[in-house]
Design a protein around this motif. Sequence first.
Motif, PDB file in Angstrom:
ATOM      1  N   PRO B  80       0.817  -1.221   0.000  1.00 47.97           N
ATOM      2  CA  PRO B  80       0.000   0.000   0.000  1.00 47.97           C
ATOM      3  C   PRO B  80       0.846   1.264   0.000  1.00 47.97           C
ATOM      4  CG  PRO B  80      -0.997  -1.625   1.421  1.00 47.97           C
ATOM      5  CD  PRO B  80       0.335  -2.198   0.974  1.00 47.97           C
ATOM      6  N   ARG B  81       0.402   2.224  -0.812  1.00 45.66           N
ATOM      7  CA  ARG B  81       1.032   3.527  -0.967  1.00 45.66           C
ATOM      8  C   ARG B  81       2.477   3.394  -1.445  1.00 45.66           C
ATOM      9  NH1 ARG B  81      -2.560   7.029   1.824  1.00 45.66           N
ATOM     10  NH2 ARG B  81      -1.036   8.665   1.629  1.00 45.66           N
ATOM     11  N   ASN B  86       5.197  -1.293   4.194  1.00 41.51           N
ATOM     12  CA  ASN B  86       3.869  -1.908   4.265  1.00 41.51           C
ATOM     13  C   ASN B  86       3.917  -3.334   3.740  1.00 41.51           C
ATOM     14  OD1 ASN B  86       2.442   0.239   5.399  1.00 41.51           O
ATOM     15  ND2 ASN B  86       2.190   1.244   3.404  1.00 41.51           N
ATOM     16  N   THR B  89      -0.110  -6.776   0.087  1.00 43.77           N
ATOM     17  CA  THR B  89      -1.543  -6.779   0.383  1.00 43.77           C
ATOM     18  C   THR B  89      -2.319  -7.009  -0.908  1.00 43.77           C
ATOM     19  OG1 THR B  89      -1.090  -5.123   2.115  1.00 43.77           O
ATOM     20  CG2 THR B  89      -3.397  -5.402   1.446  1.00 43.77           C
ATOM     21  N   THR B  94      -6.997  -2.797  -0.634  1.00 40.60           N
ATOM     22  CA  THR B  94      -6.355  -1.487  -0.814  1.00 40.60           C
ATOM     23  C   THR B  94      -7.149  -0.646  -1.810  1.00 40.60           C
ATOM     24  OG1 THR B  94      -4.970  -1.771  -2.786  1.00 40.60           O
ATOM     25  CG2 THR B  94      -4.166  -2.773  -0.743  1.00 40.60           C
ATOM     26  N   ARG B  95      -6.773   0.641  -1.878  1.00 38.08           N
ATOM     27  CA  ARG B  95      -7.352   1.521  -2.895  1.00 38.08           C
ATOM     28  C   ARG B  95      -6.414   1.691  -4.091  1.00 38.08           C
ATOM     29  NH1 ARG B  95     -12.271   4.489  -2.103  1.00 38.08           N
ATOM     30  NH2 ARG B  95     -13.236   3.606  -0.247  1.00 38.08           N
ATOM     31  N   SER B  96      -5.479   0.792  -4.259  1.00 42.78           N
ATOM     32  CA  SER B  96      -4.581   0.867  -5.416  1.00 42.78           C
ATOM     33  C   SER B  96      -5.354   1.061  -6.720  1.00 42.78           C
ATOM     34  CB  SER B  96      -3.784  -0.441  -5.511  1.00 42.78           C
ATOM     35  OG  SER B  96      -3.130  -0.522  -6.768  1.00 42.78           O
TER      36      SER B  96
END
Lengths: 139, 139
Positions: B80-81, B86, B89, B94-96
């Motif tokens: 993530p990010r 991290n 994931t 996640t918001r990937s």
Amino acid sequence: MAKKAAVRPHRYTLRPVGVIKSDLKSRRNAPRQGAEGAPDAWLEVRPWASAALHLLSPGDEIIVITWFHHARRDVMQVRPRSDPRNPITGVFATRSPDRPNPLGLHPVVVRAIDGNRLRIGPIEAIDGTPVVDIKPVIS
Amino acid sequence: MAKKAAVRPHRYTLRPVGVIKSDLKSRRNAPRQGAEGAPDAWLEVRPWASAALHLLSPGDEIIVITWFHHARRDVMQVRPRSDPRNPITGVFATRSPDRPNPLGLHPVVVRAIDGNRLRIGPIEAIDGTPVVDIKPVIS
């Protein structure tokens, strides 16, 4: 004209990542929103996408994005909740399943995880509804 | 075999209903979420879909659903990010933007409406991002 040729193609293809397995069998009997007495259901993720579930856990709040495969895509305005007392409203101001791209947003809780199957709810989507994405709720 | 023939086709086609016009020109410079200092932007709705805006008003809270047209669709897991600290994931946790169906959910406020153009924000989507649906926030 060179400019026109540079315009990107205006179609995108969704490949379902899973499907809803629910006791709700028809749209007529489905509640309008999950909060209105909808049941829990199973979300079966396709094997090719199951790696994308890694680190999801029971108790997580997620948004399931579905494709209303029985919806009409040529409807631009409706009376919300099919109630004649409601004013004619653009579908972008409503949650009508009938809309140009019939995507559904379902905030649910993950109740349990069994391999590539998630127990989720409450969710008003009917049995067989394709799932196109799953996202965590970011508060 | 009759059963197999009854399986519905597993592809759906999105037709963009509009496009984001923003001062954010590249993904590299975009904030990760709207709340992290994103600007306001214009959402230009295609003329054929503008009837679906009827009764939307300034001040309304809406969810804009975009298609991340620069995303990779073969990515199932990320850090993530992009932060090496991290854990790996699944993208569904996640918001990937990189994910099988690269849909983006953007909760925004309608600042103003000018014909088929909505001023909205804050929104981290970059200039040229296709919009595939608009929904009211139901609280």
